[in-house]
Design a protein around this motif. Structure first.
Motif, PDB file in Angstrom:
ATOM      1  N   GLY A 210       1.104   4.222   5.880  1.00 23.55           N
ATOM      2  CA  GLY A 210       0.038   5.118   6.444  1.00 23.55           C
ATOM      3  C   GLY A 210      -1.002   4.498   7.250  1.00 23.55           C
TER       4      GLY A 210
ATOM      5  N   ILE B  38      -3.139   7.569   9.204  1.00 20.93           N
ATOM      6  CA  ILE B  38      -4.411   7.959   8.452  1.00 20.93           C
ATOM      7  C   ILE B  38      -5.390   7.846   9.236  1.00 20.93           C
ATOM      8  CG2 ILE B  38      -5.827   7.563   6.456  1.00 20.93           C
ATOM      9  CD1 ILE B  38      -3.318   6.994   4.730  1.00 20.93           C
TER      10      ILE B  38
ATOM     11  N   GLU C 130      -8.077  10.818  10.929  1.00 20.21           N
ATOM     12  CA  GLU C 130      -9.376  10.932  10.803  1.00 20.21           C
ATOM     13  C   GLU C 130     -10.102  11.080  12.313  1.00 20.21           C
ATOM     14  OE1 GLU C 130      -9.928   7.791   7.146  1.00 20.21           O
ATOM     15  OE2 GLU C 130     -10.089   7.061   9.210  1.00 20.21           O
TER      16      GLU C 130
ATOM     17  N   GLN D 173      -2.920   7.742  -0.685  1.00 23.00           N
ATOM     18  CA  GLN D 173      -3.798   7.782  -0.087  1.00 23.00           C
ATOM     19  C   GLN D 173      -4.355   9.061   0.702  1.00 23.00           C
ATOM     20  OE1 GLN D 173      -3.051   4.274   2.531  1.00 23.00           O
ATOM     21  NE2 GLN D 173      -4.206   2.758   1.099  1.00 23.00           N
ATOM     22  N   ALA D 174      -3.352   9.789   1.317  1.00 20.20           N
ATOM     23  CA  ALA D 174      -3.692  10.980   2.200  1.00 20.20           C
ATOM     24  C   ALA D 174      -2.503  11.918   1.707  1.00 20.20           C
ATOM     25  CB  ALA D 174      -3.680  10.596   3.531  1.00 20.20           C
TER      26      ALA D 174
END
Length: 201
Positions: free
Chosen positions: A55, A59, A63, A84-85
Protein backbone atom coordinates in the motif's frame (compact mmCIF):
# COMPACT_ATOMS: atom_id res chain seq x y z
CA UNK A 1 1.02 -19.57 -10.46
CA UNK A 2 2.36 -16.04 -10.89
CA UNK A 3 6.07 -15.33 -11.07
CA UNK A 4 5.60 -13.30 -7.88
CA UNK A 5 4.24 -16.34 -6.03
CA UNK A 6 7.11 -18.46 -7.33
CA UNK A 7 9.56 -15.81 -6.15
CA UNK A 8 8.13 -15.15 -2.68
CA UNK A 9 5.78 -17.97 -1.77
CA UNK A 10 3.17 -15.33 -0.98
CA UNK A 11 4.54 -14.70 2.51
CA UNK A 12 6.85 -11.71 2.04
CA UNK A 13 4.62 -8.83 3.11
CA UNK A 14 6.42 -7.95 6.35
CA UNK A 15 9.88 -8.31 4.79
CA UNK A 16 8.86 -6.18 1.81
CA UNK A 17 7.49 -3.46 4.07
CA UNK A 18 10.60 -3.54 6.25
CA UNK A 19 12.85 -3.09 3.22
CA UNK A 20 11.01 0.04 2.12
CA UNK A 21 10.87 1.35 5.68
CA UNK A 22 14.64 1.04 5.85
CA UNK A 23 15.02 2.89 2.56
CA UNK A 24 12.74 5.66 3.81
CA UNK A 25 14.71 5.82 7.06
CA UNK A 26 17.92 6.31 5.09
CA UNK A 27 16.41 9.41 3.47
CA UNK A 28 15.43 7.87 0.15
CA UNK A 29 12.35 9.39 -1.47
CA UNK A 30 9.54 6.83 -1.41
CA UNK A 31 6.83 8.85 -3.13
CA UNK A 32 7.93 9.19 -6.75
CA UNK A 33 5.08 7.05 -8.06
CA UNK A 34 2.45 9.00 -6.10
CA UNK A 35 3.87 12.32 -7.35
CA UNK A 36 3.78 11.00 -10.90
CA UNK A 37 0.13 10.00 -10.51
CA UNK A 38 -0.75 13.35 -8.94
CA UNK A 39 0.61 15.07 -12.03
CA UNK A 40 -1.74 13.04 -14.24
CA UNK A 41 -5.07 13.46 -12.45
CA UNK A 42 -6.35 16.02 -9.90
CA UNK A 43 -7.11 15.33 -6.22
CA UNK A 44 -10.47 13.64 -5.84
CA UNK A 45 -9.91 11.45 -8.89
CA UNK A 46 -10.64 7.71 -8.57
CA UNK A 47 -7.44 5.66 -8.64
CA UNK A 48 -7.08 1.89 -8.84
CA UNK A 49 -3.75 0.66 -7.50
CA UNK A 50 -3.33 -2.63 -9.37
CA UNK A 51 -0.92 -4.87 -7.54
CA UNK A 52 -0.96 -2.51 -4.58
CA UNK A 53 1.26 -4.68 -2.39
CA UNK A 54 1.75 -3.20 1.07
CA UNK A 55 0.00 0.00 0.00
CA UNK A 56 2.94 2.40 -0.10
CA UNK A 57 1.75 4.23 -3.24
CA UNK A 58 -1.97 4.14 -2.51
CA UNK A 59 -1.68 5.34 1.07
CA UNK A 60 0.26 8.37 -0.10
CA UNK A 61 -2.30 9.09 -2.83
CA UNK A 62 -5.11 8.86 -0.29
CA UNK A 63 -3.23 11.36 1.90
CA UNK A 64 -3.14 13.68 -1.11
CA UNK A 65 -6.91 13.51 -1.49
CA UNK A 66 -7.44 10.76 -4.05
CA UNK A 67 -10.30 8.24 -3.96
CA UNK A 68 -8.32 4.99 -4.02
CA UNK A 69 -8.95 1.27 -4.28
CA UNK A 70 -6.13 -1.26 -3.92
CA UNK A 71 -6.11 -4.79 -5.31
CA UNK A 72 -3.53 -7.53 -4.87
CA UNK A 73 -3.42 -11.32 -4.78
CA UNK A 74 -0.81 -11.62 -2.02
CA UNK A 75 -2.57 -11.87 1.36
CA UNK A 76 0.66 -11.16 3.27
CA UNK A 77 1.11 -7.86 1.44
CA UNK A 78 -2.52 -6.88 1.94
CA UNK A 79 -2.26 -7.66 5.65
CA UNK A 80 0.45 -5.02 5.94
CA UNK A 81 -1.60 -2.54 3.89
CA UNK A 82 -4.70 -3.07 6.01
CA UNK A 83 -2.65 -2.70 9.17
CA UNK A 84 -1.28 0.64 8.01
CA UNK A 85 -4.52 2.06 6.59
CA UNK A 86 -7.55 0.01 7.71
CA UNK A 87 -9.92 2.73 6.54
CA UNK A 88 -8.98 2.24 2.86
CA UNK A 89 -10.50 -0.41 0.55
CA UNK A 90 -8.03 -3.27 0.02
CA UNK A 91 -9.30 -6.08 -2.21
CA UNK A 92 -7.76 -9.52 -2.64
CA UNK A 93 -8.13 -10.80 -6.20
CA UNK A 94 -6.15 -12.12 -9.14
CA UNK A 95 -5.69 -9.33 -11.69
CA UNK A 96 -6.30 -11.81 -14.50
CA UNK A 97 -9.78 -12.40 -13.07
CA UNK A 98 -10.46 -8.82 -11.96
CA UNK A 99 -14.15 -8.01 -12.19
CA UNK A 100 -14.95 -4.66 -10.54
CA UNK A 101 -18.68 -5.35 -10.36
CA UNK A 102 -18.08 -8.72 -8.72
CA UNK A 103 -16.04 -6.98 -6.04
CA UNK A 104 -18.61 -4.23 -5.53
CA UNK A 105 -16.47 -1.57 -7.21
CA UNK A 106 -17.63 0.84 -9.91
CA UNK A 107 -15.60 0.51 -13.11
CA UNK A 108 -15.05 4.20 -13.76
CA UNK A 109 -11.52 4.87 -12.58
CA UNK A 110 -9.76 8.02 -13.73
CA UNK A 111 -6.39 6.31 -13.33
CA UNK A 112 -5.08 2.79 -13.00
CA UNK A 113 -1.53 2.64 -11.66
CA UNK A 114 0.60 -0.51 -11.82
CA UNK A 115 3.90 0.13 -10.06
CA UNK A 116 6.41 -2.39 -8.76
CA UNK A 117 7.04 -4.63 -11.80
CA UNK A 118 3.46 -5.90 -11.89
CA UNK A 119 3.47 -7.12 -15.49
CA UNK A 120 6.77 -9.06 -15.45
CA UNK A 121 5.61 -10.80 -12.26
CA UNK A 122 2.24 -12.03 -13.56
CA UNK A 123 1.51 -15.66 -14.34
CA UNK A 124 2.97 -16.40 -17.79
CA UNK A 125 0.45 -15.88 -20.56
CA UNK A 126 -1.94 -13.68 -18.56
CA UNK A 127 -0.45 -10.30 -19.48
CA UNK A 128 -2.92 -9.46 -22.26
CA UNK A 129 -5.88 -10.54 -20.12
CA UNK A 130 -4.76 -8.40 -17.18
CA UNK A 131 -4.29 -5.34 -19.39
CA UNK A 132 -7.74 -5.88 -20.91
CA UNK A 133 -9.38 -6.16 -17.50
CA UNK A 134 -7.61 -3.06 -16.18
CA UNK A 135 -8.52 -1.09 -19.30
CA UNK A 136 -12.15 -2.08 -18.82
CA UNK A 137 -12.06 -0.55 -15.33
CA UNK A 138 -11.23 2.90 -16.73
CA UNK A 139 -13.77 5.59 -17.48
CA UNK A 140 -13.67 6.81 -21.11
CA UNK A 141 -10.52 8.88 -21.44
CA UNK A 142 -9.03 7.45 -18.25
CA UNK A 143 -5.32 6.76 -17.94
CA UNK A 144 -3.22 3.73 -17.13
CA UNK A 145 0.33 4.23 -15.83
CA UNK A 146 2.61 1.21 -15.52
CA UNK A 147 6.29 1.02 -14.67
CA UNK A 148 8.34 -2.15 -14.96
CA UNK A 149 11.79 -3.48 -15.65
CA UNK A 150 12.82 -4.75 -19.06
CA UNK A 151 16.13 -6.44 -18.29
CA UNK A 152 17.72 -8.55 -15.58
CA UNK A 153 19.30 -5.50 -13.94
CA UNK A 154 15.84 -4.11 -13.18
CA UNK A 155 13.96 -7.31 -12.33
CA UNK A 156 14.05 -10.05 -9.67
CA UNK A 157 13.04 -12.57 -12.38
CA UNK A 158 14.12 -13.08 -16.02
CA UNK A 159 12.53 -10.51 -18.38
CA UNK A 160 9.21 -11.73 -19.73
CA UNK A 161 7.51 -8.82 -21.49
CA UNK A 162 8.92 -6.27 -23.94
CA UNK A 163 7.64 -2.76 -24.48
CA UNK A 164 6.50 -3.76 -27.97
CA UNK A 165 4.44 -6.60 -26.50
CA UNK A 166 3.04 -4.36 -23.77
CA UNK A 167 2.02 -1.71 -26.30
CA UNK A 168 0.41 -4.34 -28.51
CA UNK A 169 -1.63 -5.69 -25.60
CA UNK A 170 -2.66 -2.13 -24.70
CA UNK A 171 -3.70 -1.40 -28.28
CA UNK A 172 -5.77 -4.59 -28.35
CA UNK A 173 -7.47 -3.42 -25.14
CA UNK A 174 -8.38 -0.06 -26.68
CA UNK A 175 -5.59 1.96 -25.05
CA UNK A 176 -3.38 4.52 -26.81
CA UNK A 177 0.16 5.43 -25.75
CA UNK A 178 0.33 9.00 -24.43
CA UNK A 179 3.88 9.17 -23.07
CA UNK A 180 6.79 7.08 -21.87
CA UNK A 181 9.46 7.85 -19.28
CA UNK A 182 12.57 6.19 -17.90
CA UNK A 183 11.60 6.77 -14.26
CA UNK A 184 8.66 7.72 -12.05
CA UNK A 185 10.35 11.13 -11.81
CA UNK A 186 9.39 11.57 -15.48
CA UNK A 187 12.86 11.51 -16.98
CA UNK A 188 12.58 11.03 -20.77
CA UNK A 189 12.71 7.41 -21.90
CA UNK A 190 16.12 6.65 -23.35
CA UNK A 191 15.89 2.98 -24.24
CA UNK A 192 17.08 1.92 -20.79
CA UNK A 193 16.01 -1.18 -18.86
CA UNK A 194 13.07 0.43 -17.04
CA UNK A 195 10.07 2.23 -18.50
CA UNK A 196 7.00 4.02 -17.19
CA UNK A 197 4.26 4.06 -19.79
CA UNK A 198 1.08 6.13 -19.80
CA UNK A 199 -1.82 4.97 -21.97
CA UNK A 200 -5.27 6.53 -22.41
CA UNK A 201 -8.52 4.64 -22.71
Amino acid sequence: MSRWEELTGGTSGEDYAARFAALAGSGKDMHGEARFCAALVPPGARVLDAGCGTGRVMIRLAELGYDCVGIDLDASMLAVARGQAPELPWLQADLSEFDPAGLGVAANFDLVVAAGNIFPLLAPGTEATVISRLAAALRPGGLMAAGFGLDEAHLPVPPSITLAQYDAYCTAAGLTLVNRFATWDAHPYDGSGYAVSVHRG
